[in-house]
Enzyme design. Structure first.
Site, PDB file in Angstrom:
ATOM      1  N   SER A  62       0.817  -1.222   0.000  1.00  0.00           N
ATOM      2  CA  SER A  62       0.000   0.000   0.000  1.00  0.00           C
ATOM      3  C   SER A  62       0.844   1.262   0.000  1.00  0.00           C
ATOM      4  CB  SER A  62      -0.867   0.071   1.256  1.00  0.00           C
ATOM      5  OG  SER A  62      -1.851  -0.878   1.232  1.00  0.00           O
TER       6      SER A  62
ATOM      7  N   HIS B  22      -2.782   0.590  -5.007  1.00  0.00           N
ATOM      8  CA  HIS B  22      -2.193  -0.692  -5.377  1.00  0.00           C
ATOM      9  C   HIS B  22      -2.177  -0.797  -6.893  1.00  0.00           C
ATOM     10  CE1 HIS B  22      -3.511  -1.734  -1.235  1.00  0.00           C
ATOM     11  NE2 HIS B  22      -2.371  -2.347  -1.231  1.00  0.00           N
TER      12      HIS B  22
ATOM     13  N   HIS C 179      -5.487  -8.743  -2.472  1.00  0.00           N
ATOM     14  CA  HIS C 179      -5.761  -9.015  -1.058  1.00  0.00           C
ATOM     15  C   HIS C 179      -6.930  -9.988  -0.915  1.00  0.00           C
ATOM     16  CE1 HIS C 179      -3.590  -5.164  -0.823  1.00  0.00           C
ATOM     17  NE2 HIS C 179      -3.208  -5.565   0.365  1.00  0.00           N
TER      18      HIS C 179
ATOM     19  N   TYR D  18      -9.272  -9.744   1.206  1.00  0.00           N
ATOM     20  CA  TYR D  18     -10.536  -9.031   1.458  1.00  0.00           C
ATOM     21  C   TYR D  18     -11.210  -8.549   0.180  1.00  0.00           C
ATOM     22  CZ  TYR D  18      -7.508  -4.866   1.182  1.00  0.00           C
ATOM     23  OH  TYR D  18      -6.608  -3.924   0.778  1.00  0.00           O
ATOM     24  N   GLU D  19     -10.486  -8.583  -0.950  1.00  0.00           N
ATOM     25  CA  GLU D  19     -11.113  -8.195  -2.215  1.00  0.00           C
ATOM     26  C   GLU D  19     -11.990  -9.311  -2.773  1.00  0.00           C
ATOM     27  OE1 GLU D  19      -8.276  -5.827  -4.920  1.00  0.00           O
ATOM     28  OE2 GLU D  19      -6.958  -6.851  -3.504  1.00  0.00           O
TER      29      GLU D  19
ATOM     30  N   ALA E 284       2.067  -1.890   4.386  1.00  0.00           N
ATOM     31  CA  ALA E 284       1.745  -0.833   5.343  1.00  0.00           C
ATOM     32  C   ALA E 284       1.077  -1.511   6.531  1.00  0.00           C
ATOM     33  CB  ALA E 284       0.795   0.172   4.707  1.00  0.00           C
TER      34      ALA E 284
ATOM     35  N   MET F  35      -3.036  -6.381   6.825  1.00  0.00           N
ATOM     36  CA  MET F  35      -3.989  -7.199   6.052  1.00  0.00           C
ATOM     37  C   MET F  35      -3.338  -7.973   4.904  1.00  0.00           C
ATOM     38  SD  MET F  35      -7.000  -4.340   5.730  1.00  0.00           S
ATOM     39  CE  MET F  35      -7.325  -3.162   7.054  1.00  0.00           C
ATOM     40  N   SER F  36      -2.045  -8.200   4.962  1.00  0.00           N
ATOM     41  CA  SER F  36      -1.398  -8.850   3.806  1.00  0.00           C
ATOM     42  C   SER F  36      -0.182  -9.656   4.244  1.00  0.00           C
ATOM     43  CB  SER F  36      -0.974  -7.779   2.787  1.00  0.00           C
ATOM     44  OG  SER F  36       0.091  -7.000   3.307  1.00  0.00           O
TER      45      SER F  36
ATOM     46  N   ASN G  77       0.354   4.223  10.607  1.00  0.00           N
ATOM     47  CA  ASN G  77      -0.514   4.812  11.648  1.00  0.00           C
ATOM     48  C   ASN G  77      -0.353   3.994  12.916  1.00  0.00           C
ATOM     49  OD1 ASN G  77      -2.148   2.904   9.695  1.00  0.00           O
ATOM     50  ND2 ASN G  77      -3.011   2.637  11.728  1.00  0.00           N
TER      51      ASN G  77
ATOM     52  N   HIS H 279      -7.856   5.349   5.072  1.00  0.00           N
ATOM     53  CA  HIS H 279      -6.937   4.938   4.010  1.00  0.00           C
ATOM     54  C   HIS H 279      -6.157   6.141   3.481  1.00  0.00           C
ATOM     55  CE1 HIS H 279      -5.294   2.272   1.046  1.00  0.00           C
ATOM     56  NE2 HIS H 279      -5.842   2.904   0.019  1.00  0.00           N
TER      57      HIS H 279
HETATM   58  N1  HPA Z   1      -4.484  -2.097  10.434  1.00  0.00           N
HETATM   59  C1  HPA Z   1      -4.444  -2.970   9.402  1.00  0.00           C
HETATM   60  N2  HPA Z   1      -3.854  -2.713   8.250  1.00  0.00           N
HETATM   61  C2  HPA Z   1      -3.261  -1.520   8.099  1.00  0.00           C
HETATM   62  C3  HPA Z   1      -3.261  -0.567   9.125  1.00  0.00           C
HETATM   63  C4  HPA Z   1      -3.901  -0.870  10.347  1.00  0.00           C
HETATM   64  O1  HPA Z   1      -3.938  -0.075  11.308  1.00  0.00           O
HETATM   65  N3  HPA Z   1      -2.581   0.504   8.638  1.00  0.00           N
HETATM   66  C5  HPA Z   1      -2.186   0.194   7.378  1.00  0.00           C
HETATM   67  N4  HPA Z   1      -2.601  -1.032   7.047  1.00  0.00           N
END
Ligand code: HPA
Length: 273
Positions: free
Chosen positions: A30, A61, A83, A85-86, A113, A211-212, A235, A247
């Site tokens: 990401s 992406h 991903h 989740y897609e 990320a 998430m990856s 973050n 996002h």
């Molecule tokens: N959680 C999950 N995936 C992420 C996050 C998060 O806080 N930040 C960037 N990808």
């Protein structure tokens, strides 16, 4: 796990790049895809031209493979990932990494990320994965094993290669980039975690949530490739961050970290061969 489809995709990568072998592969996560835009002499191959490659749909992406030589080492950069989740199956999620390994890559650098939940983590940190927690109950190796790709029960004692991690630390200090180590917990998304989930992950030993990456690590280890992974903390994770997650903020932090990330990856990629 379609062995023939993986070999066919690897064949197309060889043909369209004109390179019989790529020794290193890297997946850009990401907000990090733009690294590939500034590679001198890179040959761009849209995922849509490689049979079996799922085309990512998330903003930030891209969906392009770049064949490039850095310090004489042929490298395949996968800018953009699919991903879970897609709605892709995990078999589809790991397909591009499997094809890159079939095209010769013995080492894989995964990037992503993540949200920081460990003590002392801050947005903008680059963290080398020491290990992961698969909290999803899913695994890309579910189903019959393809013995031509790897063993039924892959060892995961050192999923993130200790030798390559040492090279990464050495490289980071040479190019003056701070690189910590941490444990990454995989959640499926697409929701960000709840504060209680973040606390759970943290108590279980996670420093990062995301998430990856984990399915790709598993598939690469299955095929015997060496894996290294670098996470950009975009973050603080939910409940640790004083503000709701978005996002757009993830992208913004990734943009701000681009120069440091590029400096590290440029120096590191050829050393992974
Ligand atoms: N959680 C999950 N995936 C992420 C996050 C998060 O806080 N930040 C960037 N990808």
């Amino acid at each position: 796990m379609n062995y023939d489809a993986i070999q066919a995709a690897a064949g197309v990568i060889r043909n369209l790049s004109g390179r019989p072998e790529h020794r290193v592969a890297s997946v850009l996560g990401s907000g990090l895809s733009s690294y590939a835009n500034q590679l001198p002499g890179a040959i761009a191959i849209p995922y849509s031209e490689i049979p079996g490659f799922p085309v990512p749909k998330v903003a930030g992406h891209a969906g392009t493979a770049y064949s490039v030589e850095l310090s004489g080492v042929p490298i395949l950069i996968l800018a953009g990932r699919a991903h879970f989740y897609e709605g892709h199956s995990l078999e589809q999620v790991v397909f591009a990494v499997r094809a890159a390994i079939a095209a010769g890559a013995g080492s894989v650098l995964l990037t992503n990320a993540s949200g920081g939940c460990g003590d002392g983590r801050a947005a903008g940190d680059l963290v080398l994965l020491r290990d992961h927690l698969n909290l999803t109950g899913h695994n890309p190796l579910f189903g019959p094993n393809e013995d031509r790709l790897g063993t039924r029960f892959p060892d995961m004692s050192a999923a993130y290669d200790p030798g390559l991690r040492a090279i990464a630390h050495q490289t980071a200090s040479e190019v003056d980039v701070d690189l910590e180590e941490g444990v990454y917990a995989w959640f499926t998304g697409p929701t960000y975690e709840t504060p209680a989930e973040v606390q759970m992950a943290k108590r279980l030993g996670a420093d990062l949530v995301g998430m990856s990456t984990v399915p790709e690590t598993i598939a690469a280890r299955h095929m015997g490739a060496r894996v290294i992974a670098i996470s950009l903390v975009t973050n603080l994770a939910a409940g640790i961050s004083p503000v709701p997650l978005s996002h757009a903020d993830v992208q913004e932090t990734a943009d701000a970290a681009r120069e440091r990330f590029t400096r590290l990856i440029d120096a590191l990629l050829p050393r992974l061969a």
